[in-house]
Design an enzyme around this catalytic site. Structure first.
Site, PDB file in Angstrom:
ATOM      1  N   HIS A 168       0.840  -1.204   0.000  1.00 37.56           N
ATOM      2  CA  HIS A 168       0.000   0.000   0.000  1.00 37.56           C
ATOM      3  C   HIS A 168       0.874   1.253   0.000  1.00 37.56           C
ATOM      4  O   HIS A 168       0.698   2.148  -0.842  1.00 37.56           O
ATOM      5  CB  HIS A 168      -0.907  -0.005   1.232  1.00 37.56           C
ATOM      6  CG  HIS A 168      -1.787   1.199   1.329  1.00 37.56           C
ATOM      7  ND1 HIS A 168      -3.076   1.229   0.839  1.00 37.56           N
ATOM      8  CD2 HIS A 168      -1.561   2.437   1.849  1.00 37.56           C
ATOM      9  CE1 HIS A 168      -3.604   2.422   1.050  1.00 37.56           C
ATOM     10  NE2 HIS A 168      -2.711   3.184   1.664  1.00 37.56           N
ATOM     11  N   GLU A 169       1.815   1.304   0.926  1.00 38.68           N
ATOM     12  CA  GLU A 169       2.682   2.481   1.017  1.00 38.68           C
ATOM     13  C   GLU A 169       3.635   2.573  -0.178  1.00 38.68           C
ATOM     14  O   GLU A 169       3.997   3.667  -0.607  1.00 38.68           O
ATOM     15  CB  GLU A 169       3.479   2.451   2.325  1.00 38.68           C
ATOM     16  CG  GLU A 169       2.627   2.423   3.585  1.00 38.68           C
ATOM     17  CD  GLU A 169       1.647   3.572   3.668  1.00 38.68           C
ATOM     18  OE1 GLU A 169       1.884   4.631   3.043  1.00 38.68           O
ATOM     19  OE2 GLU A 169       0.618   3.422   4.363  1.00 38.68           O
ATOM     20  N   HIS A 189       1.930   4.571  -2.878  1.00 42.72           N
ATOM     21  CA  HIS A 189       2.071   6.013  -2.650  1.00 42.72           C
ATOM     22  C   HIS A 189       3.488   6.478  -2.993  1.00 42.72           C
ATOM     23  O   HIS A 189       3.694   7.492  -3.672  1.00 42.72           O
ATOM     24  CB  HIS A 189       1.797   6.349  -1.178  1.00 42.72           C
ATOM     25  CG  HIS A 189       0.378   6.162  -0.752  1.00 42.72           C
ATOM     26  ND1 HIS A 189      -0.692   6.661  -1.459  1.00 42.72           N
ATOM     27  CD2 HIS A 189      -0.157   5.551   0.345  1.00 42.72           C
ATOM     28  CE1 HIS A 189      -1.818   6.357  -0.834  1.00 42.72           C
ATOM     29  NE2 HIS A 189      -1.514   5.688   0.265  1.00 42.72           N
TER      30      HIS A 189
END
Length: 379
Positions: A30-31, A34
């Site tokens: 997920h990170e 980003h």
């Protein structure tokens, strides 16, 4: 209290390592979504953290990003230059004194579409991870299909009246061979209530019996009581009753996309039912529920644990897109308002939104945790 202690002692040897692996994997991707999109848009990334609290290990790459793994494995964050905190709240004081060079690499000063892409990239990475994991399992392990061995017979049902028992295996319906429970369900559905001739294998000996499907009460996937038309049987969930059908890479990828979308649609349907009052929130899981499921999957085998990573990755990606300030979806909501108004929302409006969003998240967390604690499966 004694039950809780016994549960923890039973959970720690297997459940804790599995839980850390599952959560860390999902949070990392997920990170990473980003992070990768931010780098592509020229944003300076100050911190990439897996977990919260004091760092276990930390290092800095050649572009100045500090990477760290922290002690509390319940999430993570990427902090961009120009943000005041890990929730991407703009640092207004810092912004006022920025030079032109600093503004060029600061997240708050990037074009609206780039900020939206960076925020959306986290949930998208979760969906991509789920698709890849599902596809890999379908290609190398096979898609699990429940067989026709009976693991449940409803009292007073058509199956009970026909003399079917637990452990019986239905091998044919009206002369049509069946090996998967889904095929059996389809044939029963197509009968429209007409009598069915069933060939049954009981401990290696076959016999014929007749059963007429009729309506009975059951519980759906949302925990609600519903009426269904059938024989009143369910499959056993022993490993011996599963058939694993391997797929080609193209078929596996397509099935991975379908599986991911099906879980998104299922979750959205459940949320809609909660909002409209058709279902309660009893199916919501918190940390304890996830931990228990993780322990169960780890004990079942590596492929089951990997499957859980894909399932939770879909859930986390979707929940992060909900339009609640603090979550990624809340940021996208703010950007939508900015696109309509032609300017960002005022500082006060954003601060109030973040406070309300945080209160909602804490409320949902406490509610889900309460659900876990009152479930007898835990303690």
């Amino acid at each position: 209290m004694l039950g809780a202690i016994h549960y923890l002692l039973d959970w720690i040897p297997i459940g804790l390592p599995a839980f850390v692996v599952v959560i860390t994997t999902i949070v990392f991707f997920h990170e990473l979504g980003h992070f990768a999109m931010a780098r592509a848009c020229g944003v300076r990334v100050e911190t990439f953290s897996i977990g919260f609290g004091p760092a276990i290990v930390r290092w800095q790459d050649r572009k100045g990003t500090q990477w760290k793994i922290s002690w509390i494995p319940l999430g993570g964050f990427v902090k961009f230059f120009g943000d005041a905190d890990a929730a991407s709240t703009p640092d207004r004081e810092l912004a006022e004194g920025m030079s032109a060079a600093d503004r060029a690499v600061a997240f708050p000063f990037k074009p609206l579409y780039q900020r939206a892409l960076i925020v959306a990239a986290g949930p998208v990475a979760n969906f991509i991870l789920a698709i890849v994991v599902f596809a890999g399992l379908f290609a190398f392990v096979g898609a699990p299909e429940a067989g026709t061995t009976i693991g449940e017979v409803a009292p007073h049902s058509a199956a009970a009246q026909a003399g079917l028992r637990l452990g019986d295996k239905i091998v044919a319906v009206n002369g049509n061979s069946v090996s998967k429970f889904e095929d059996l369900r389809t044939l029963i559905g197509h009968s429209h209530g007409s009598p069915l001739a069933l060939k049954v294998d009981r401990h290696g000996k076959e016999f014929l019996t007749r059963a007429t499907p009729h309506k009975f009460q059951t519980t759906d996937i949302f925990g609600d009581r519903v009426s269904a038309n059938g024989l009143g049987v369910g499959p056993t969930y022993d490993d011996s009753n599963y058939i694993y059908v391997k797929m080609s890479p193209a078929e596996a990828l397509e099935a991975g996309v379908e599986q991911t979308w099906a879980r998104v649609a299922l979750t959205l349907t459940y949320v809609e039912r909660i909002v409209t009052g058709q279902s309660g929130g009893g199916q919501l899981h918190g940390i304890f529920g996830i931990a228990k499921v993780t322990q169960h999957q780890a004990a079942s085998g590596p492929s089951d644990l990997v499957f859980l990573i894909a399932v939770l990755s879909v859930s986390i990606g979707l929940v992060n897109l909900f339009p609640i300030p603090v979550l990624d979806g809340g940021h996208l909501l703010y950007y939508g308002c900015e696109a309509v108004l032609g300017r960002p929302l005022g500082a006060r409006a954003q601060d109030i939104g973040f406070r309300l969003g945080l209160a909602m998240i804490l409320g949902l967390f406490l509610f889900a945790t309460w659900n876990d604690l009152v479930r007898p499966i835990l303690f």
